[in-house]
Design a protein around this motif. Structure first.
Motif: not given
Length: 200
Positions: A19-29, A74-85
């Motif tokens: 369940a945590d793996q599935v949720a983390l993959v969604e966060d990574l999307r 490299p394309q100029g945008m800020e990095w998003p937040a690290i997923p909570s999991i």
């Protein structure tokens, strides 16, 4: 399964449940939507076989100027937040009070690999590197803290976590190959590896 010692690197099999793996993959999307995957290029101009992006205050990049951390994609945008999991895993296994400043996201498709290397672009080697495996199994090889010497290998499975700390913090390590179709976590196959680091 109990903890495994691989030349000083701690491997924690199955630390993340399905369940945590599935949720983390969604966060990574969502991470990839905000900061798209890209193919890094080495200082010699060779394109790496893995695609990558990052989350956190810093992202790790590689190009003709060398290996380094940058505040922007490299394309100029800020990095998003690290997923909570991922942050929860860090708190569970890192053994340090400082939070990670970078979560490097590597995507391995069939045929991708990562040669033996050290993680040494960070300022403080007393801070560990925590690695989370998702998706297809990968043959993880760990050597010594200097070139040469005996290596040990293990197949990392989805949900496994590895910790490089202490004497093994600068151990040479890499991924020899990925086993296609060995996990059903990612609908299109492949492997995601997250590495959490303190940068400065």
């Amino acid at each position: 399964m109990s903890e495994i010692d691989l030349n000083g690197v701690r491997v924690l099999p199955g630390l993340l449940n399905r369940a945590d793996q599935v949720a983390l993959v969604e966060d990574l999307r969502r991470v990839v939507q905000a900061a798209p995957l890209f193919h890094p290029v080495t200082a010699r101009g060779k394109q790496m076989s893995v695609r990558m992006t990052s989350a956190g205050d810093y992202g790790w990049v590689s190009d003709r100027r060398g290996y380094r951390y940058e505040r922007l994609h490299p394309q100029g945008m800020e990095w998003p937040a690290i997923p909570s999991i991922a942050l929860r895993v860090w708190r569970e296994v890192s053994g340090v009070d400082r939070p990670p400043q970078c979560c490097l996201v590597n995507f391995y498709d069939e045929g991708a690999r990562m040669g033996l290397h050290q993680d040494r672009d960070e300022a403080d080697f007393d801070m560990p590197v925590v690695s989370i495996s998702l998706g297809d199994e990968a043959l993880f090889r760990v050597g010594q803290t200097t070139h040469g010497g005996p290596t040990k290998s293990i197949w990392l499975r989805s949900g496994d976590v590895a910790v490089l700390s202490g004497a093994s913090r600068l151990a040479y390590h890499g991924i020899d190959r990925v086993k296609p179709g060995s996990s059903t976590l990612l609908p299109q196959g492949g492997r995601i590896n997250l590495t959490l680091r303190v940068v400065d």
